[in-house]
Scaffold this active site. Structure first.
Site, short mmCIF file in Angstrom:
data_model
loop_
_atom_site.label_atom_id
_atom_site.label_comp_id
_atom_site.label_asym_id
_atom_site.label_seq_id
_atom_site.Cartn_x
_atom_site.Cartn_y
_atom_site.Cartn_z
N ASP A 1 -9.11 3.88 -2.26
CA ASP A 1 -10.12 4.22 -1.26
C ASP A 1 -11.40 4.76 -1.90
O ASP A 1 -11.50 5.94 -2.20
CB ASP A 1 -9.55 5.25 -0.28
CG ASP A 1 -8.36 4.71 0.48
OD1 ASP A 1 -8.07 3.50 0.35
OD2 ASP A 1 -7.71 5.50 1.19
N GLU B 1 2.77 5.17 -3.97
CA GLU B 1 2.78 6.08 -5.13
C GLU B 1 4.07 6.90 -5.25
O GLU B 1 4.36 7.34 -6.36
CB GLU B 1 1.59 7.05 -5.02
CG GLU B 1 0.25 6.38 -5.23
CD GLU B 1 -0.23 5.54 -4.03
OE1 GLU B 1 0.30 5.72 -2.92
OE2 GLU B 1 -1.12 4.71 -4.23
N ASP C 1 0.86 -1.20 0.00
CA ASP C 1 0.00 0.00 0.00
C ASP C 1 0.89 1.24 0.00
O ASP C 1 2.11 1.17 0.15
CB ASP C 1 -0.88 -0.07 1.27
CG ASP C 1 -1.93 1.02 1.33
OD1 ASP C 1 -2.29 1.58 0.28
OD2 ASP C 1 -2.38 1.34 2.46
C1 NOJ Z 1 -4.70 3.26 2.54
C2 NOJ Z 1 -5.30 2.11 1.78
O1 NOJ Z 1 -5.79 2.55 0.54
C3 NOJ Z 1 -6.38 1.44 2.63
O2 NOJ Z 1 -6.91 0.37 1.90
C4 NOJ Z 1 -5.79 1.00 3.95
O3 NOJ Z 1 -6.81 0.46 4.75
C5 NOJ Z 1 -5.16 2.18 4.67
N1 NOJ Z 1 -4.17 2.79 3.83
C6 NOJ Z 1 -4.53 1.78 6.00
O4 NOJ Z 1 -3.46 0.92 5.79
#
Ligand code: NOJ
Length: 577
Positions: A250, A156, A153
């Protein structure tokens, strides 16, 4: 992608401890909803440091037995890692990274950012030593917790602070639109003036970060497990599909975001990343019972329920109506696993996406170009209204000319149809994909207008590193069907390749013929296998009048068969009307 990754996944940001995870697994089992993979977000870490465990809530002496139990039950475990390494001299991973000198540089020292653990340096995946460092950290962590896959995660790379501007690279004469506002290109990331291995500027290498991290993570897992890796990455680039699955980031628990998830996954597939899905139920905000995202999400190539910290829980068993929809939709997904996995094989050898826009199959029909509320899985299965219902083979929709039709859409049902002309290999629904793999096959033939149908089945162990690699064992069978004169339908199999031994013990127990032109049920049957008449239990039905009023085509079930998947057969069904 490994076979198991096509099962259903449950995740959440905010699982409290190992008992919480146990409760979720038990909730799924009790509700008889399939669950292949349990996930944990950053909650499992000690102060959000990669490759550590929270000593109170996720201690190794609880988490390890939990993962062992999952494995004994044919289930898998995936955890998150983030690229930023906490700057902390008591933290082994940081100390080893410093020794290797693998961080991104800026203005003469390591670039200092801020992410979940606080101050971090970012590993420079352009540096070959970084992949080695990363592989060792992953291998060491896997000795404690043998995770089956990794979720990468924030790559970017995401940074909680805006870097200062050093030179013209940081503020070129254009800006980016970030959350609707024009901002400098370094906004919430590593400065463009930062420097990678070999003197490459972040300005030039920025978009490769997620790709390179995915490649390093894939290589690390492959080396440590010897099996086909599963990696899920938020950031991707051209070529990422070779190494990783992708989720669309998200989203929110809204009807709009439910809708946008379709074009997002279709785009990602066309970009060369076949394994893609959106957070089922929506990540941010509070979901509602009515949203029932699983009816769509059960048909994403990558099917994972995930939600944000502090929002209402949305495991599929929590509302009875959602549980019912989930059993129905995921039940169908699990029956379709041999078909979906065969599409993964097709993606592997041709690059075609698993989930496809309609124009992919019907480029000559301009009406399909703008359709973004329906999609195809391969060429045979349409998610949303048209054609033959996969829940009830007698529900048929026939439109020869790309006409729009309106179908009933009861609350607990998603319309999923098979296109005439296809043969789908199906298996029996179960709570894990490993059970499905052992079950008897059914072949569903949906005959086209011209009375023919065809389809493929690809089988292997689902986890050997290379699909159809030099040392892998696999079976590929092509099926064809044709209606002949005199009420005869012939179904033949052609074995293209057969080195996967279970193809000789797995059997096709039933062949379902649908789309038969004579709607009246036949009065009698004769079934021949390879020229010899056999005793098959055959039943017939016809599309009852009033179903969709769009067609009335007959359906025949030929059961009691035992055709070995890896052995060529010639099945002849003679119907006496
Ligand atoms: C951002 C991610 O996109 C999300 O899926 C994750 O739950 C959070 N970071 C926390 O790690």
């Amino acid at each position: 992608m490994p076979y198991w990754s096509f099962g259903f996944h449950q995740c959440r940001y905010g699982y409290k401890n190992v008992a919480d995870l146990e409760g979720v697994i038990a909730g799924y089992a009790k509700a008889r909803i399939p669950l292949d993979v349990m996930w944990t977000d950053i909650d499992y870490m000690d102060a959000f440091k990669d490759f550590t465990l929270d000593p109170v809530n996720f201690p190794a002496d609880q988490l390890r037995p939990f993962v062992d139990r999952l494995h004994r039950n044919g289930q898998k475990y995936v955890v998150i890692i983030d690229p930023g390494i906490n700057v902390n001299t008591t933290y082994g991973t940081f100390v080893r990274a410093m020794k290797q000198d693998i961080f991104i540089k800026w203005n003469g020292s390591n670039y200092l950012g801020v992410v979940w653990p606080g101050n971090v340096y970012f590993p420079d995946f352009l540096n070959p030593r970084t992949a080695e460092f990363w592989a060792q950290e992953i291998a060491t962590f896997r000795r404690t917790i043998p995770v089956d896959g990794l979720w990468i995660d924030m790559n970017e790379v995401s940074n909680f602070v805006d870097p200062p501007m050093l030179n013209a690279l940081d503020d070129p004469p254009y800006r980016i639109n970030n959350s609707g506002v024009r901002r400098p290109i370094s906004n919430k990331t590593v400065p463009a003036s930062a420097v990678h291995y070999g003197g490459v500027s972040e300005y030039d290498a920025h978009n490769l970060y997620g790709f390179l991290e995915a490649r390093a993570t894939h290589t690390a897992l492959l080396r440590d497990t010897g099996r086909r890796p599963f990696v899920l990455s938020r950031s991707t680039f051209v070529g990422s599909g070779r190494y990783t699955a992708h989720w669309t980031g998200d989203n929110a628990a809204t009807w709009d975001d439910l809708r946008y998830s379709i074009n997002s996954i279709l785009n990602t597939g066309l970009f060369g990343i076949p394994m893609v899905g959106a957070d089922i139920c929506g990540f941010g905000g509070n979901t509602t019972e009515e949203l029932r995202w699983i009816q769509l999400g059960a048909f994403y190539p990558f099917s994972r329920d995930h939600s944000a910290l502090g929002t209402v829980r949305r495991e599929l068993y929590l509302w009875e109506s959602v549980a019912r929809s989930a059993r129905k939709a995921l039940g169908l997904r699990y029956r379709l696993l041999p078909y979906i996995y065969t599409l993964m094989y097709e993606a592997h050898v041709t690059g075609a996406p698993i989930a496809r826009p309609l124009f992919f199959s019907y480029p000559g029909d301009v009406e399909t170009y703008g359709i973004d509320r329906q999609f195809l899985l391969g060429r045979g299965v349409l998610v949303s209204p048209r054609w033959f219902s996969l829940y009830d083979y007698s529900l048929t929709v026939s439109t020869k000319t790309g006409k729009r039709v309106t179908l009933p859409a009861p609350a607990d049902t998603v319309n999923v149809h098979v296109a005439g002309g296809n043969i789908l290999p199906l298996q029996q629904p179960a709570l894990t994909s490993s059970r499905v793999r052992q079950s008897v096959f059914h072949l569903l033939l949906a005959l086209a207008d011209d009375g023919t149908a065809s389809g493929d089945l690809f089988l292997d162990d689902g986890e050997s590193p290379e699909m159809v690699g030099a040392r892998s064992k696999w079976s590929h069978v092509k099926f064809s069907g044709a209606a002949e004169n005199g009420g005869v339908v012939r179904v033949r199999s052609h074995v293209v390749h057969d080195s996967y031994a279970p193809s000789r013990t797995l059997v096709i127990g039933m062949v379902v013929l649908t789309g038969l032109q004579s709607p009246a049920p036949p009065k009698g049957f004769a079934v021949h296998v390879n020229g010899v008449q056999v005793n098959a239990s055959t039943t017939a039905g016809s599309a009852a009048a009033g179903n969709h009023k769009n067609g009335a085509l007959g359906t025949v079930h030929v059961g009691g068969l035992a055709l070995a998947v890896g052995q060529e057969f010639d099945l002849k069904v003679v119907m006496n009307y």
